[in-house]
Scaffold this motif. Sequence first.
Motif, PDB file in Angstrom:
ATOM      1  N   THR A 191       0.818  -1.221   0.000  1.00  0.00           N
ATOM      2  CA  THR A 191       0.000   0.000   0.000  1.00  0.00           C
ATOM      3  C   THR A 191       0.847   1.265   0.000  1.00  0.00           C
ATOM      4  N   TYR A 192       2.115   1.138  -0.307  1.00  0.00           N
ATOM      5  CA  TYR A 192       3.056   2.254  -0.180  1.00  0.00           C
ATOM      6  C   TYR A 192       2.782   3.365  -1.192  1.00  0.00           C
ATOM      7  N   ASP A 193       2.885   4.595  -0.734  1.00  0.00           N
ATOM      8  CA  ASP A 193       2.777   5.765  -1.602  1.00  0.00           C
ATOM      9  C   ASP A 193       4.178   6.127  -2.103  1.00  0.00           C
ATOM     10  N   PHE A 194       4.435   5.883  -3.385  1.00  0.00           N
ATOM     11  CA  PHE A 194       5.761   6.102  -3.950  1.00  0.00           C
ATOM     12  C   PHE A 194       6.004   7.561  -4.319  1.00  0.00           C
ATOM     13  N   GLY A 195       5.017   8.440  -4.103  1.00  0.00           N
ATOM     14  CA  GLY A 195       5.222   9.870  -4.244  1.00  0.00           C
ATOM     15  C   GLY A 195       5.316  10.354  -5.682  1.00  0.00           C
ATOM     16  N   ALA A 196       5.913  11.532  -5.827  1.00  0.00           N
ATOM     17  CA  ALA A 196       5.952  12.206  -7.135  1.00  0.00           C
ATOM     18  C   ALA A 196       6.948  11.569  -8.096  1.00  0.00           C
ATOM     19  N   ASN A 197       7.933  10.853  -7.567  1.00  0.00           N
ATOM     20  CA  ASN A 197       8.936  10.182  -8.405  1.00  0.00           C
ATOM     21  C   ASN A 197       8.938   8.687  -8.085  1.00  0.00           C
ATOM     22  N   SER A 248       6.666  -3.162  -9.215  1.00  0.00           N
ATOM     23  CA  SER A 248       6.663  -3.177 -10.684  1.00  0.00           C
ATOM     24  C   SER A 248       5.774  -2.078 -11.247  1.00  0.00           C
ATOM     25  N   ARG A 249       4.687  -1.765 -10.563  1.00  0.00           N
ATOM     26  CA  ARG A 249       3.838  -0.659 -11.032  1.00  0.00           C
ATOM     27  C   ARG A 249       4.584   0.671 -10.918  1.00  0.00           C
ATOM     28  N   ALA A 250       5.309   0.845  -9.819  1.00  0.00           N
ATOM     29  CA  ALA A 250       6.054   2.089  -9.640  1.00  0.00           C
ATOM     30  C   ALA A 250       7.180   2.218 -10.662  1.00  0.00           C
ATOM     31  N   MET A 251       7.794   1.069 -10.998  1.00  0.00           N
ATOM     32  CA  MET A 251       8.939   1.110 -11.918  1.00  0.00           C
ATOM     33  C   MET A 251       8.520   0.847 -13.356  1.00  0.00           C
ATOM     34  N   ARG A 252       7.214   0.760 -13.602  1.00  0.00           N
ATOM     35  CA  ARG A 252       6.657   0.599 -14.943  1.00  0.00           C
ATOM     36  C   ARG A 252       7.131  -0.687 -15.624  1.00  0.00           C
TER      37      ARG A 252
END
Length: 390
Positions: free
Chosen positions: A142-148, A195-199
């Motif tokens: 559930t982590y919020d990876f923020g603007a980057n 993987s979603r955060a790193m596309r």
Amino acid sequence: MSPALAHTTRRNVLAGMAALPVAAHAASSAVAATPAPAGEGSGLSALAQRKGRRFGSAINWNKGTAGGSIQNPNYTRIIKAECGIVVPENEMKWQWTRPGPDKFDFARMDDIVRWTQANGIAIRGHTLLWHRPKWFPDWLNTYDFGANPVQEAERLLTTHIRTVTDRYRGVITSYDVVNEAIDHDTNGLMETSLSRAMRGAEGVLDLAFHTAREQLPDAELVYNDYMSWEPPHAKHCADVLRLLEGFRKRNVPVDTLGIQSHIENFSIDPATGVGPYREREWRQFLDEAVAMGYKLLITEFDVKDKALPAAIPERDAKVAEFARRYFEVMLDYEQLGDILAWGMVDKYSWLQGFAPRDDGLEVRCCPYDSEYRAKPLRDAIAQTLGAAAP
């Protein structure tokens, strides 16, 4: 020696060991306690080491003196007699070592490492990344990876791998860097918060291995998965080969394929009396993996006995026979390194809950029974290790 020639030779050697029939041992194992070997050089790892390998097992940490743990003297007696290497069953996974994004807890893992050092036993690392949401800590799902998000995901992953490998530098030289990354519903890679955060999942896996290599230039870096030789695993084997091919094409530093080897008797083949297996296809799978330059490890061996008869002597004999057939194939490969069981004593095996028998009887999946007595499975492993080519 070629795999085909080694296979023929090993069958001849084992055929000559008729004085130690598996079935005969099965009848006695249910009534007579067989202690762990006491003589110097008589344990399973000693047998393996004569051929350039080690035998080992998973071990864990427990608050009390029960379980397959360093705190259980009956269990550690077997480990010390039989094993030259161990692997933490759970204590290195993110759920245990990473309670928060900027918090680490190595208390249990440190205890295991101290125990191995005190007893002169080597230790593997499992695992730097189990790439499945089910086995992520809740905070990571559930982590919020923020603007980057790419940068933050990379920070979380590389910080984890660097922190773990720095802590056990010089102690652990073989790591399951990535564990079970394939989604069987899509035949692609598992999607996670990382993987979603790193596309894309490829970037996650590749970064994990590149970071581990930067940290440990000489360590063995392993991709670990549970493909096996039973017919239902055919598609998974193909998926794993595709992943291994991708690693090579992208120059990802993966040294070894970890084959968990939770081999299964979920039905019975009338021709053999044990579970169905695909020896020819399994050899083709192994041949393709080693042709790409991968070494092999057996990382989590046990035997699922769900479809086998209830009677202990007959069931133990069939478990041992199924394992003997499997090890004959695996030991044909000079690329095979260490062999680790996923526990040594039946009652502490994860299979009691994960793959229970329909009749409610205890699964007899490990080399030792729940009274810490050696079983025919232990004899079958010893025989095949003894017959293996160097």
